[in-house]
Every structure is written in structure tokens, then in C-alpha cells.
Design a protein around this motif. Structure first.
Motif, PDB file in Angstrom:
ATOM      1  N   ASN A   5       0.659  -1.252   0.042  1.00 14.37           N
ATOM      2  CA  ASN A   5       0.022  -0.140   0.004  1.00 14.37           C
ATOM      3  C   ASN A   5       0.901   1.205   0.004  1.00 14.37           C
ATOM      4  OD1 ASN A   5      -2.577  -1.186  -0.082  1.00 14.37           O
ATOM      5  ND2 ASN A   5      -2.581  -1.427   2.016  1.00 14.37           N
ATOM      6  N   ALA A   6       1.783   1.264   1.090  1.00 11.36           N
ATOM      7  CA  ALA A   6       2.686   2.669   0.935  1.00 11.36           C
ATOM      8  C   ALA A   6       3.971   2.620   0.860  1.00 11.36           C
ATOM      9  CB  ALA A   6       2.099   3.366   2.406  1.00 11.36           C
ATOM     10  N   GLY A   7       4.470   1.265   1.010  1.00 12.04           N
ATOM     11  CA  GLY A   7       6.050   1.019   0.936  1.00 12.04           C
ATOM     12  C   GLY A   7       6.618   0.331   1.948  1.00 12.04           C
ATOM     13  N   ASN A   8       6.047   0.302   3.353  1.00  6.92           N
ATOM     14  CA  ASN A   8       6.707  -0.404   4.408  1.00  6.92           C
ATOM     15  C   ASN A   8       6.867  -1.935   4.110  1.00  6.92           C
ATOM     16  OD1 ASN A   8       6.809   2.095   5.575  1.00  6.92           O
ATOM     17  ND2 ASN A   8       4.655   1.859   6.517  1.00  6.92           N
ATOM     18  N   ARG A   9       5.966  -2.566   4.032  1.00  4.05           N
ATOM     19  CA  ARG A   9       6.135  -3.993   4.013  1.00  4.05           C
ATOM     20  C   ARG A   9       7.173  -4.295   2.683  1.00  4.05           C
ATOM     21  NH1 ARG A   9      -0.073  -5.718   4.454  1.00  4.05           N
ATOM     22  NH2 ARG A   9      -0.306  -3.483   3.509  1.00  4.05           N
ATOM     23  N   SER A  10       6.919  -3.571   1.513  1.00  7.17           N
ATOM     24  CA  SER A  10       7.834  -3.830   0.271  1.00  7.17           C
ATOM     25  C   SER A  10       9.151  -3.542   0.418  1.00  7.17           C
ATOM     26  CB  SER A  10       6.891  -3.246  -0.833  1.00  7.17           C
ATOM     27  OG  SER A  10       6.751  -1.854  -0.494  1.00  7.17           O
ATOM     28  N   GLY A  11       9.360  -2.508   1.248  1.00  7.99           N
ATOM     29  CA  GLY A  11      10.547  -2.448   1.579  1.00  7.99           C
ATOM     30  C   GLY A  11      11.465  -3.158   2.471  1.00  7.99           C
ATOM     31  N   GLN A  12      10.803  -3.844   3.258  1.00  6.02           N
ATOM     32  CA  GLN A  12      11.180  -4.776   4.170  1.00  6.02           C
ATOM     33  C   GLN A  12      11.611  -6.094   3.120  1.00  6.02           C
ATOM     34  OE1 GLN A  12       8.464  -6.485   6.798  1.00  6.02           O
ATOM     35  NE2 GLN A  12       9.880  -7.910   7.726  1.00  6.02           N
ATOM     36  N   ALA A  13      10.496  -6.223   2.185  1.00  7.91           N
ATOM     37  CA  ALA A  13      10.726  -7.587   1.338  1.00  7.91           C
ATOM     38  C   ALA A  13      11.782  -7.265   0.490  1.00  7.91           C
ATOM     39  CB  ALA A  13       9.602  -7.599   0.279  1.00  7.91           C
ATOM     40  N   ALA A  14      11.843  -6.002  -0.219  1.00  5.56           N
ATOM     41  CA  ALA A  14      13.265  -5.671  -1.345  1.00  5.56           C
ATOM     42  C   ALA A  14      14.534  -5.852  -0.647  1.00  5.56           C
ATOM     43  CB  ALA A  14      13.146  -4.456  -1.823  1.00  5.56           C
ATOM     44  N   GLU A  15      14.408  -5.258   0.850  1.00  7.26           N
ATOM     45  CA  GLU A  15      15.905  -5.319   1.481  1.00  7.26           C
ATOM     46  C   GLU A  15      16.018  -6.839   1.882  1.00  7.26           C
ATOM     47  OE1 GLU A  15      17.089  -3.840   5.760  1.00  7.26           O
ATOM     48  OE2 GLU A  15      16.319  -2.277   4.493  1.00  7.26           O
ATOM     49  N   PHE A  16      15.343  -7.687   2.187  1.00  2.00           N
ATOM     50  CA  PHE A  16      15.272  -9.114   2.561  1.00  2.00           C
ATOM     51  C   PHE A  16      15.963  -9.856   1.119  1.00  2.00           C
ATOM     52  CE2 PHE A  16      13.773 -13.580   2.237  1.00  2.00           C
ATOM     53  CZ  PHE A  16      14.291 -13.977   3.420  1.00  2.00           C
ATOM     54  N   LEU A  17      15.385  -9.621  -0.184  1.00  6.45           N
ATOM     55  CA  LEU A  17      15.741 -10.113  -1.268  1.00  6.45           C
ATOM     56  C   LEU A  17      17.169  -9.687  -1.716  1.00  6.45           C
ATOM     57  CD1 LEU A  17      12.440  -9.864  -3.341  1.00  6.45           C
ATOM     58  CD2 LEU A  17      13.175 -11.802  -2.221  1.00  6.45           C
ATOM     59  N   ASN A  18      17.415  -8.575  -1.580  1.00  5.67           N
ATOM     60  CA  ASN A  18      18.660  -8.023  -1.992  1.00  5.67           C
ATOM     61  C   ASN A  18      19.815  -8.675  -1.038  1.00  5.67           C
ATOM     62  OD1 ASN A  18      18.124  -6.331  -4.410  1.00  5.67           O
ATOM     63  ND2 ASN A  18      17.351  -4.798  -2.742  1.00  5.67           N
TER      64      ASN A  18
END
Length: 100
Positions: free
Chosen positions: A65-78
């Protein structure tokens, strides 16, 4: 954390894997980016190798929705060797600039 603006994303959205990490209910009832794949954040974090086995060399853009969970996901994947970006502002930021 690597991020991408709504404008940048709009130019490449057909060439990347779009992972929507919201809950299934959010994905079903709220605006979504066409072509996105819904994988809830907890499922992605615990089973990413199976989920992404065919996408090891793909550019991945994570959204929520706003970037919080997706930021956590992107950081984890990287951290695990993937080339992942978070969509800055999430779906709401994207929807504000481009129609969904």
C-alpha cells in the motif's frame, strides 16, 4: 535499500517481476498493479527460494500500500542475492500519478 519512483517504474513495469506483498484480502479488494503477483510478506520471507526459483536473474519490484512491507521485502531479497527494488510511495503513490 534500492528504490524506484513511480515514474521510473511506469517505464519498466512490463519488463520486471512485480511482487505485491500485501495480504490476499488487500490484494483482492484494493487497487493493484496489473501483472503483479500476490505473495504475502510472511510467505515470501519464509519460502522465497521456492517462490522465486524461476526468477533468480529477474529484476524484482516489490509493492504494497505505502511502501513499508515492500521495503522490508526488497531489503530481504537483496540480502539474499536478488536484484530487488521497492516502489517508493507504494501503490497509493503510484495510483496518485497513474491510473489503476
Amino acid at each position: 535499500m534500492k528504490s524506484i519512483s513511480a515514474e521510473e517504474f511506469n517505464h519498466i513495469k512490463d519488463e520486471v517481476l512485480i511482487l505485491d506483498v500485501r495480504s490476499a484480502i488487500e490484494y483482492k479488494t484494493l487497487p493493484k498493479i496489473p501483472g503483479s503477483i500476490n505473495v504475502e510478506i510472511d510467505e515470501l520471507l519464509s519460502n522465497y527460494q521456492n517462490i522465486l526459483k524461476d526468477h533468480t536473474s529477474s529484476v524484482i519490484v516489490t509493492v504494497c500500500n505505502a511502501g513499508n512491507r515492500s521495503g522490508q521485502a526488497a531489503e530481504f531479497l537483496n540480502r539474499h542475492g536478488y536484484n530487488a527494488f521497492v516502489l517508493r510511495g507504494g501503490i497509493y503513490g503510484y495510483k496518485h500519478k497513474f491510473k489503476l
